[in-house]
Design a protein around this motif. Structure first.
Motif, PDB file in Angstrom:
ATOM      1  N   ARG A   1      -2.786  48.874 -37.742  1.00 21.36           N
ATOM      2  CA  ARG A   1      -2.775  47.960 -36.595  1.00 21.36           C
ATOM      3  C   ARG A   1      -3.111  46.536 -37.051  1.00 21.36           C
ATOM      4  N   ARG A   2      -4.087  46.424 -37.948  1.00 20.77           N
ATOM      5  CA  ARG A   2      -4.484  45.100 -38.425  1.00 20.77           C
ATOM      6  C   ARG A   2      -3.340  44.450 -39.194  1.00 20.77           C
ATOM      7  N   MET A   3      -2.638  45.236 -40.011  1.00 23.03           N
ATOM      8  CA  MET A   3      -1.532  44.676 -40.787  1.00 23.03           C
ATOM      9  C   MET A   3      -0.439  44.125 -39.874  1.00 23.03           C
ATOM     10  N   ILE A   4      -0.203  44.807 -38.759  1.00 23.34           N
ATOM     11  CA  ILE A   4       0.791  44.307 -37.797  1.00 23.34           C
ATOM     12  C   ILE A   4       0.287  43.030 -37.131  1.00 23.34           C
ATOM     13  N   ASP A   5      -0.967  43.053 -36.676  1.00 22.85           N
ATOM     14  CA  ASP A   5      -1.536  41.897 -35.972  1.00 22.85           C
ATOM     15  C   ASP A   5      -1.576  40.662 -36.861  1.00 22.85           C
ATOM     16  N   GLU A   6      -1.863  40.853 -38.152  1.00 25.06           N
ATOM     17  CA  GLU A   6      -2.038  39.718 -39.053  1.00 25.06           C
ATOM     18  C   GLU A   6      -0.749  39.278 -39.745  1.00 25.06           C
ATOM     19  N   SER A   7       0.338  40.027 -39.517  1.00 22.91           N
ATOM     20  CA  SER A   7       1.603  39.649 -40.156  1.00 22.91           C
ATOM     21  C   SER A   7       2.126  38.350 -39.542  1.00 22.91           C
ATOM     22  N   GLU A   8       2.991  37.662 -40.271  1.00 22.15           N
ATOM     23  CA  GLU A   8       3.529  36.387 -39.803  1.00 22.15           C
ATOM     24  C   GLU A   8       4.801  36.566 -38.976  1.00 22.15           C
ATOM     25  N   ALA A   9       5.122  37.813 -38.658  1.00 21.22           N
ATOM     26  CA  ALA A   9       6.335  38.093 -37.886  1.00 21.22           C
ATOM     27  C   ALA A   9       6.190  37.578 -36.454  1.00 21.22           C
ATOM     28  N   ASP A  10       7.337  37.389 -35.783  1.00 24.20           N
ATOM     29  CA  ASP A  10       7.260  36.945 -34.388  1.00 24.20           C
ATOM     30  C   ASP A  10       6.847  38.113 -33.492  1.00 24.20           C
ATOM     31  N   GLU A  11       6.590  37.813 -32.229  1.00 26.19           N
ATOM     32  CA  GLU A  11       6.044  38.824 -31.322  1.00 26.19           C
ATOM     33  C   GLU A  11       7.028  39.978 -31.096  1.00 26.19           C
ATOM     34  N   THR A  12       8.320  39.687 -31.065  1.00 23.05           N
ATOM     35  CA  THR A  12       9.323  40.743 -30.870  1.00 23.05           C
ATOM     36  C   THR A  12       9.271  41.734 -32.025  1.00 23.05           C
ATOM     37  N   PHE A  13       9.209  41.191 -33.227  1.00 20.31           N
ATOM     38  CA  PHE A  13       9.172  42.044 -34.416  1.00 20.31           C
ATOM     39  C   PHE A  13       7.879  42.848 -34.452  1.00 20.31           C
ATOM     40  N   LYS A  14       6.761  42.220 -34.072  1.00 19.80           N
ATOM     41  CA  LYS A  14       5.485  42.934 -34.037  1.00 19.80           C
ATOM     42  C   LYS A  14       5.530  44.091 -33.044  1.00 19.80           C
ATOM     43  N   ARG A  15       6.209  43.866 -31.926  1.00 16.20           N
ATOM     44  CA  ARG A  15       6.325  44.944 -30.923  1.00 16.20           C
ATOM     45  C   ARG A  15       7.104  46.122 -31.484  1.00 16.20           C
ATOM     46  N   VAL A  16       8.180  45.820 -32.214  1.00 15.24           N
ATOM     47  CA  VAL A  16       8.974  46.889 -32.828  1.00 15.24           C
ATOM     48  C   VAL A  16       8.129  47.651 -33.844  1.00 15.24           C
ATOM     49  N   LEU A  17       7.392  46.916 -34.665  1.00 14.68           N
ATOM     50  CA  LEU A  17       6.524  47.560 -35.652  1.00 14.68           C
ATOM     51  C   LEU A  17       5.471  48.420 -34.965  1.00 14.68           C
ATOM     52  N   GLY A  18       4.926  47.917 -33.866  1.00 11.27           N
ATOM     53  CA  GLY A  18       3.933  48.680 -33.111  1.00 11.27           C
ATOM     54  C   GLY A  18       4.517  49.957 -32.536  1.00 11.27           C
ATOM     55  N   THR A  19       5.741  49.880 -32.031  1.00  9.60           N
ATOM     56  CA  THR A  19       6.408  51.066 -31.481  1.00  9.60           C
ATOM     57  C   THR A  19       6.659  52.105 -32.564  1.00  9.60           C
ATOM     58  N   LYS A  20       7.071  51.630 -33.735  1.00 15.04           N
ATOM     59  CA  LYS A  20       7.321  52.560 -34.854  1.00 15.04           C
ATOM     60  C   LYS A  20       6.016  53.208 -35.317  1.00 15.04           C
ATOM     61  N   LEU A  21       4.939  52.431 -35.351  1.00 24.58           N
ATOM     62  CA  LEU A  21       3.644  52.994 -35.730  1.00 24.58           C
ATOM     63  C   LEU A  21       3.184  54.019 -34.689  1.00 24.58           C
TER      64      LEU A  21
END
Length: 607
Positions: A347-367
């Motif tokens: 979760r921290r790696m997703i939150d701290e990544s430099e990706a935009d919010e859309t990409f973070k949401r996709v990563l969160g869904t996959k996690l």
């Protein structure tokens, strides 16, 4: 080329060149479609024979087959393997001298080779595109096609430019292949490569010979050691870790405990990394400890286990990595140790990544989907295949089928946990919150006067490990988040409100202490164990020693000479002539000519 003629010629190539009696699954349809000039998008699990889907059409069509692959480090082995069966292959990449590259380019222009492997960066150069424009090209095969997807687990920016193939070579058939892609990734592959009109061939994602097992993480390295020594002593395997430091430490730990282990990660010196990869491919009984930088394109068929000491980012990544086990169809294990810290870290790696919010949401869904697989109370294989849109029934060959987990109504303990998080003002991390629940009187708790809270000690009936398991599942259910900007403090989500108020029940998985699990005595579903008699085992063992020496002479991995399954068939058939050896699966005409006399003579000595 009419369909009947194509089908007959393809089968002839399969039998005489590659030595296999019949196509498997959708191979025949794919080969026929591409050989007749059609575009294709192929999703086929690791070990199911994707490479034949472009190698045989390249042999049947006029011209040179171009294979676009990101695997520069493995191109030599791929070319060597084709040479062993009599296919004229070469590669063009940055490891070659100008003279070597010029020689290969001449062979492409004159059509004196069947297949050429090229990295996407090389393909995009003006020199390479001009070469192919001035040559007769049979087809383009885009291997590891998931690399084109920004949502995929192995995104390579240079793959996006491969749409140029459609634009500059409109009459040349293209086949894109990958072992793993969900519906979103699949759509992106088709769009970016301009394969929207291509025929899609989606095979079953099931690998019935792999047993999936996910255990509560206690002492991860000790659990890994117990797993390897009790179930896979002397076997070849891969262990994945998230960080380079952990890779080094784990490899050292295994070596100290009598297991031959090598480290592999992107931070290592290139020469050392290449040497370790070569040893893994060429030697037996080696465990490779690696980051996800290792493994793509590894064809070693006798990998008996793949372990994860850290949680993968997505089910696609997990599926791709575990798929490197048991490519030969024999029983194999996918084992993972998983704990609360894995969830927090990802979760921290997703939150701290430099990706935009859309990409973070996709990563969160996959996690979330990955967490769902870890926490499921039902068959893991059903859950895994459902992610790829495939329906199935309980497999009987995963830990949740073999030892069904105990579920319980976790509403009350979850309410206690949520209340404790709320009472400490949502300002503290997991360790402190659990100590409050369990009534542990530490200096820190006294300093904050948390020993006077109404929630202090209300969870004293459960161990720290049990509360960590409950918290992990609560995070996975989306009731709690971890604020990494505020010292990893736990915070309630809006979804926690109905649970706290008693309007929603929560079903949890009962915590179980890590225990050594014995391998089931029954063969895994879909795989029939080949039992060799004493005399057959003796022949098999001698053939394996002969294979090691032959591979060393040829400077290729042992499986390039023959895979275990072929040696096992030879041992059972006990051929006394070349004619009898010809009928064994995996023995094509070139290998028969190269090794037939030696094998027949060796067997004659033992009969």
């Amino acid at each position: 080329m009419n369909e009947q003629d194509t089908s007959a010629r393809a089968l002839h190539q399969l039998q005489t060149v590659f030595g296999y009696p019949a196509f498997r699954g959708q191979q025949a349809q794919i080969v026929e479609h591409v050989s007749n000039g059609g575009d294709a998008l192929v999703l086929m699990p690791t070990g199911a024979g994707k490479s034949l889907c472009y190698q045989i059409p390249a042999l049947l069509r006029d011209g040179v087959g171009v294979v676009v692959s990101p695997l520069i480090a493995l191109m030599q082995d791929q070319v060597d393997a084709l040479a062993e069966v009599g296919v004229r292959a070469a590669f063009l990449n940055s490891t070659q001298t100008y003279e070597e590259a010029s020689r290969i380019e001449r062979l492409v222009r004159t059509g004196e080779i069947d297949l050429v492997y090229v990295a996407p960066e090389r393909l995009m150069t003006e020199r390479c595109l001009n070469l192919f424009q001035n040559s007769k090209i049979a087809l383009f095969a885009i291997d590891e096609a998931h690399c084109v997807s920004q949502w995929g687990h192995d995104f390579r920016p240079e793959y996006i430019k491969l749409s140029i193939l459609h634009e500059q070579f409109p009459d040349v058939p293209r086949i894109a292949l990958t072992a793993t892609a969900d519906q979103q990734t699949r759509a992106e592959i088709a769009d970016r490569l301009q394969l929207n009109d291509a025929m899609q061939f989606v095979s079953s994602f099931d690998r019935p010979n792999i047993r999936y097992q996910i255990v509560e993480k206690g002492n991860g390295r000790k659990q890994l050691l117990d797993f390897i020594t009790s179930e896979h002593g002397g076997d070849c395997g891969i262990v994945y870790c998230l960080s380079r430091k952990k890779v080094e430490e784990t490899a050292e730990f295994l070596n100290e405990n009598g297991i031959r282990a090598l480290a592999y990660h992107a931070g290592m010196d290139h020469a050392k990394r290449s040497k370790h990869q070569s040893r893994f491919l060429r030697e037996e009984n080696i465990v490779m400890v690696a980051t996800i930088a290792f493994g793509m394109g590894i064809d070693k068929p006798d990998v008996r286990f793949v372990c994860h000491l850290d949680l993968p980012k997505s089910i696609e990544g997990y599926y791709q990595e575990t798929g490197r086990a048991g490519r030969d169809g024999a029983p194999a294990d996918a084992w993972m140790a998983y704990g609360l810290q894995d969830v927090v870290l990802q979760r921290r790696m997703i939150d701290e990544s430099e990706a935009d919010e859309t990409f973070k949401r996709v990563l969160g869904t996959k996690l979330d989907a990955m967490l769902g697989l870890c926490e499921t109370l039902s068959c893991r294989r059903v859950r895994l295949l459902d992610y790829f849109g495939e329906q199935s029934s309980p497999c009987g060959n995963c830990d949740t089928c073999l030892i069904p987990p105990v579920s319980f109504d976790g509403t009350v303990p979850v309410q206690k946990l949520l209340s404790a998080i709320y009472r400490v003002d949502q300002r503290f991390a997991a360790g402190h919150t659990i100590e409050v629940l369990r009534g542990v009187e530490t200096e820190r708790i006294k300093t904050w006067h948390h020993d006077s809270l109404s929630v202090f000690g209300i969870g004293a009936d459960r161990s720290e490990q049990e509360w960590r398991a409950i918290l992990r599942q609560t995070i996975a259910l989306g009731l709690v988040t971890v604020d990494h900007e505020q010292y990893s403090s736990l915070k309630l989500t809006d979804a926690a409100r109905p649970v706290l108020k008693g309007g929603q029940k929560v079903q949890l998985r009962q915590y179980q202490k890590p225990v050594k699990q014995k391998r089931p005595t029954t063969a895994s579903k879909g795989y029939v164990e080949t039992d060799l008699s004493n005399s057959e085992q003796a022949i098999f063992d001698k053939l394996r020693w002969w294979r090691v020496e032959t591979a060393r002479t040829h400077n290729v991995p042992a499986y390039v000479i023959f895979v275990d399954a072929t040696l096992r068939e030879i041992a059972k058939a006990k051929p006394t002539s070349l004619g009898e050896l010809r009928g064994v699966s995996g023995v094509g005409e070139k290998k028969l000519a190269s090794y037939g006399d030696e094998i027949v003579a060796m067997i004659a000595e033992m009969l």
